[in-house]
Design a protein around this motif. Structure first.
Motif, PDB file in Angstrom:
ATOM      1  N   LYS A 103      -1.124  -3.234  -1.934  1.00  0.00           N
ATOM      2  CA  LYS A 103      -0.579  -4.420  -1.287  1.00  0.00           C
ATOM      3  C   LYS A 103      -1.081  -4.465   0.139  1.00  0.00           C
ATOM      4  N   THR A 104      -1.449  -5.643   0.594  1.00  0.00           N
ATOM      5  CA  THR A 104      -1.899  -5.741   1.978  1.00  0.00           C
ATOM      6  C   THR A 104      -1.436  -7.038   2.614  1.00  0.00           C
ATOM      7  N   TRP A 105      -0.912  -6.899   3.813  1.00  0.00           N
ATOM      8  CA  TRP A 105      -0.629  -8.030   4.683  1.00  0.00           C
ATOM      9  C   TRP A 105      -1.471  -7.857   5.952  1.00  0.00           C
ATOM     10  N   THR A 106      -2.691  -7.403   5.799  1.00  0.00           N
ATOM     11  CA  THR A 106      -3.534  -7.016   6.939  1.00  0.00           C
ATOM     12  C   THR A 106      -4.647  -8.013   7.227  1.00  0.00           C
ATOM     13  N   GLU A 107      -4.714  -9.112   6.491  1.00  0.00           N
ATOM     14  CA  GLU A 107      -5.926  -9.926   6.533  1.00  0.00           C
ATOM     15  C   GLU A 107      -5.904 -11.091   7.521  1.00  0.00           C
ATOM     16  N   LYS A 108      -4.743 -11.530   7.983  1.00  0.00           N
ATOM     17  CA  LYS A 108      -4.702 -12.771   8.760  1.00  0.00           C
ATOM     18  C   LYS A 108      -4.804 -12.573  10.263  1.00  0.00           C
ATOM     19  N   VAL A 109      -4.144 -11.552  10.811  1.00  0.00           N
ATOM     20  CA  VAL A 109      -4.212 -11.333  12.260  1.00  0.00           C
ATOM     21  C   VAL A 109      -5.560 -10.716  12.606  1.00  0.00           C
ATOM     22  N   GLN A 110      -6.271 -11.355  13.521  1.00  0.00           N
ATOM     23  CA  GLN A 110      -7.586 -10.868  13.931  1.00  0.00           C
ATOM     24  C   GLN A 110      -7.561 -10.135  15.267  1.00  0.00           C
ATOM     25  N   ASP A 111      -6.516 -10.362  16.055  1.00  0.00           N
ATOM     26  CA  ASP A 111      -6.488  -9.809  17.408  1.00  0.00           C
ATOM     27  C   ASP A 111      -5.160  -9.112  17.674  1.00  0.00           C
ATOM     28  N   TRP A 112      -5.111  -7.827  17.355  1.00  0.00           N
ATOM     29  CA  TRP A 112      -3.967  -7.007  17.737  1.00  0.00           C
ATOM     30  C   TRP A 112      -4.196  -6.525  19.168  1.00  0.00           C
ATOM     31  N   THR A 113      -3.169  -6.542  19.986  1.00  0.00           N
ATOM     32  CA  THR A 113      -3.325  -6.105  21.374  1.00  0.00           C
ATOM     33  C   THR A 113      -2.414  -4.921  21.668  1.00  0.00           C
ATOM     34  N   MET A 114      -2.667  -4.248  22.777  1.00  0.00           N
ATOM     35  CA  MET A 114      -1.938  -3.039  23.150  1.00  0.00           C
ATOM     36  C   MET A 114      -0.480  -3.317  23.533  1.00  0.00           C
ATOM     37  N   LEU A 115      -0.220  -4.482  24.129  1.00  0.00           N
ATOM     38  CA  LEU A 115       1.126  -4.863  24.570  1.00  0.00           C
ATOM     39  C   LEU A 115       1.717  -3.839  25.546  1.00  0.00           C
ATOM     40  N   GLY A 116       0.867  -3.318  26.407  1.00  0.00           N
ATOM     41  CA  GLY A 116       1.310  -2.379  27.435  1.00  0.00           C
ATOM     42  C   GLY A 116       1.387  -0.943  26.980  1.00  0.00           C
ATOM     43  N   ASN A 117       1.141  -0.676  25.693  1.00  0.00           N
ATOM     44  CA  ASN A 117       1.295   0.672  25.156  1.00  0.00           C
ATOM     45  C   ASN A 117       0.146   1.597  25.527  1.00  0.00           C
ATOM     46  N   VAL A 131       7.113  -2.801   2.007  1.00  0.00           N
ATOM     47  CA  VAL A 131       5.929  -3.602   2.337  1.00  0.00           C
ATOM     48  C   VAL A 131       5.805  -4.777   1.380  1.00  0.00           C
ATOM     49  N   GLU A 132       6.039  -4.542   0.102  1.00  0.00           N
ATOM     50  CA  GLU A 132       5.955  -5.603  -0.896  1.00  0.00           C
ATOM     51  C   GLU A 132       7.006  -6.686  -0.657  1.00  0.00           C
ATOM     52  N   SER A 187       5.623  16.624  15.673  1.00  0.00           N
ATOM     53  CA  SER A 187       6.085  16.359  17.041  1.00  0.00           C
ATOM     54  C   SER A 187       5.397  17.196  18.104  1.00  0.00           C
ATOM     55  N   SER A 188       4.324  17.928  17.735  1.00  0.00           N
ATOM     56  CA  SER A 188       3.594  18.655  18.770  1.00  0.00           C
ATOM     57  C   SER A 188       2.893  17.692  19.719  1.00  0.00           C
ATOM     58  N   TRP A 189       2.642  16.477  19.277  1.00  0.00           N
ATOM     59  CA  TRP A 189       2.163  15.411  20.162  1.00  0.00           C
ATOM     60  C   TRP A 189       3.356  14.596  20.658  1.00  0.00           C
ATOM     61  N   GLY A 190       4.183  14.081  19.728  1.00  0.00           N
ATOM     62  CA  GLY A 190       5.372  13.347  20.128  1.00  0.00           C
ATOM     63  C   GLY A 190       5.737  12.246  19.148  1.00  0.00           C
ATOM     64  N   GLY A 191       6.802  11.511  19.467  1.00  0.00           N
ATOM     65  CA  GLY A 191       7.304  10.464  18.593  1.00  0.00           C
ATOM     66  C   GLY A 191       6.598   9.142  18.807  1.00  0.00           C
ATOM     67  N   HIS A 192       6.316   8.456  17.706  1.00  0.00           N
ATOM     68  CA  HIS A 192       5.593   7.177  17.767  1.00  0.00           C
ATOM     69  C   HIS A 192       6.186   6.226  16.734  1.00  0.00           C
ATOM     70  N   CYS A 193       6.128   4.934  17.020  1.00  0.00           N
ATOM     71  CA  CYS A 193       6.640   3.909  16.117  1.00  0.00           C
ATOM     72  C   CYS A 193       5.514   2.953  15.755  1.00  0.00           C
ATOM     73  N   VAL A 194       5.394   2.645  14.470  1.00  0.00           N
ATOM     74  CA  VAL A 194       4.345   1.746  13.981  1.00  0.00           C
ATOM     75  C   VAL A 194       4.899   0.845  12.890  1.00  0.00           C
ATOM     76  N   PRO A 195       4.329  -0.362  12.728  1.00  0.00           N
ATOM     77  CA  PRO A 195       4.609  -1.149  11.532  1.00  0.00           C
ATOM     78  C   PRO A 195       3.577  -0.834  10.455  1.00  0.00           C
ATOM     79  N   MET A 196       4.042  -0.589   9.246  1.00  0.00           N
ATOM     80  CA  MET A 196       3.138  -0.384   8.115  1.00  0.00           C
ATOM     81  C   MET A 196       3.043  -1.704   7.359  1.00  0.00           C
ATOM     82  N   ILE A 197       1.801  -2.202   7.167  1.00  0.00           N
ATOM     83  CA  ILE A 197       1.636  -3.553   6.624  1.00  0.00           C
ATOM     84  C   ILE A 197       0.701  -3.610   5.425  1.00  0.00           C
ATOM     85  N   GLY A 198       0.375  -2.472   4.858  1.00  0.00           N
ATOM     86  CA  GLY A 198      -0.451  -2.469   3.663  1.00  0.00           C
ATOM     87  C   GLY A 198      -0.619  -1.057   3.137  1.00  0.00           C
ATOM     88  N   TYR A 199      -0.985  -0.950   1.855  1.00  0.00           N
ATOM     89  CA  TYR A 199      -1.196   0.371   1.290  1.00  0.00           C
ATOM     90  C   TYR A 199      -2.131   0.291   0.084  1.00  0.00           C
TER      91      TYR A 199
END
Length: 261
Positions: free
Chosen positions: A45-59, A151-152, A187-199
Motif C-alpha cells: 500500500k502506498t500513499w507516497t505518490e502525490k506530494v512532491q515537495d516535503w520540507t524540513m519544517l525547522g527539524n 496505513v490502509e 535510543s543510542s541516537w535518540g527518540g524520533h517521530c515519523v509518519p508512515m505512509i506506505g509499505y
C-alpha cells in the motif's frame, strides 16, 4: 540531537525530538476496534505518490519532529483528499512547538522535544496546520499488522522510534548485523517521530527530514516504542466506507466519552 547534514548515502540528517511515551490509561487501544471480520491489509500500500515537495519544517535546526510529522500527515491527507494540497510552513511548525512545549527559538534550553500524546491531544482540540483530527488510538508498539491496517485505513501511521546510532549511516534503516547492541542499541541516537505512509512486503516508508525514507520491518519491530492510528477530519469526510470488522464511528464515540469526563 544532531544538526542537519548529509551522511555518506546522501541522506539528510536533522534533529531528533520525540520524548519518551506518555502513559495515560484513557488512551484508546486500536486492538479493541480490529475484529476477526476485518479483511487482511493488502500486501502493498502506498500513499507516497502525490506530494512532491516535503520540507524540513525547522527539524534541521530544532527538535520539532513530532510537530513536523503531524504537518506532513496533514499535507499528505489533503494531497489525496483535496480540494488542494496544504503546504505547511516552518513557522507553523515552530508556533505549535512553542505552544505545546514552551519552546523559545532564542533559548536553546527550551528545545527539549515533544511528547506524542500531548501533540495528539492538541491536534484534536485545537488543530495543527489547517486541520484537526477526530480521534486517535494506540497501536501495539512494533506490531507490523497493526501498521499495515493503519496505513490502509487511515492513510498514515503516527510512529515513534528509539533510533540507534547505526541508523545515521544507513540508506535503508535496518537492524545491524550484530543485532540491537552497541551502535545498534535502541535510543543510542535518540527518540524520533515519523509518519508512515506506505509499505511493501519487506519495507515500510516514512517521511523524515524533508524526504521519504525506507526501513525494514525488522527495524520497525525493534525500534518502535509507540504508534497511533489518527483519524483526520479530512480523511473521514471522504467517500470511504467503513470496512467490515472496523467502525470509525465507534472509535469517535468512545473518544468523546473519554474526553467528556
Amino acid at each position: 540531537m544532531a544538526m542537519a547534514n548529509q551522511n555518506g548515502n546522501g541522506m539528510r540528517i536533522g534533529r531528533l525530538g520525540k520524548m519518551p511515551p506518555k502513559v495515560d490509561d484513557r488512551t484508546l487501544n486500536l486492538a479493541d476496534y480490529l475484529t476477526p471480520a476485518l479483511p487482511p491489509a493488502p500486501p502493498m500500500k502506498t500513499w507516497t505518490e502525490k506530494v512532491q515537495d516535503w520540507t524540513m519544517l525547522g527539524n534541521d535546526r530544532y527538535g520539532d519532529c513530532v510537530i513536523a510529522a503531524s504537518l506532513h500527515m496533514e499535507q499528505n491527507w489533503t494531497a489525496y483528499e483535496g480540494p488542494q494540497e496544504m503546504e505547511p510552513t516552518e513557522q507553523q511548525a515552530l508556533n505549535v512547538y512553542s505552544t505545546i512545549t514552551g519552546f523559545n527559538p532564542n533559548d536553546p534550553s527550551t528545545d527539549r522535544g515533544t511528547n506524542m500524546l500531548d501533540a495528539l491531544n492538541y491536534w484534536r482540540k485545537t488543530g495543527i496546520g489547517n486541520g484537526t483530527i477526530l480521534a486517535y488510538a494506540a497501536s501495539e508498539p512494533g506490531n507490523v499488522e497493526h501498521i499495515k491496517d493503519i496505513v490502509e485505513l487511515f492513510g498514515a501511521a503516527y510512529v515513534g522510534l528509539q533510533l540507534p546510532v547505526s541508523a545515521q549511516k544507513q540508506k535503508v534503516w535496518a537492524v545491524p548485523p550484530g543485532g540491537p547492541v552497541g551502535s545498534g542499541q535502541p535510543s543510542s541516537w535518540g527518540g524520533h517521530c515519523v509518519p508512515m505512509i506506505g509499505y511493501t512486503p519487506t519495507q515500510v516508508m516514512c517521511v523524515t527530514w524533508g524526504q521519504l525514507k525506507s526501513m525494514t520491518w525488522g527495524f520497525f519491530e525493534t525500534y518502535c516504542d509507540e504508534a497511533y492510528a489518527v483519524l483526520s477530519s479530512q480523511w473521514a469526510d471522504g467517500n470511504r466506507p467503513d470496512p467490515d470488522g472496523f467502525s470509525l464511528d465507534d472509535l469517535k464515540q468512545d473518544l468523546n466519552a473519554v474526553v467528556s469526563h
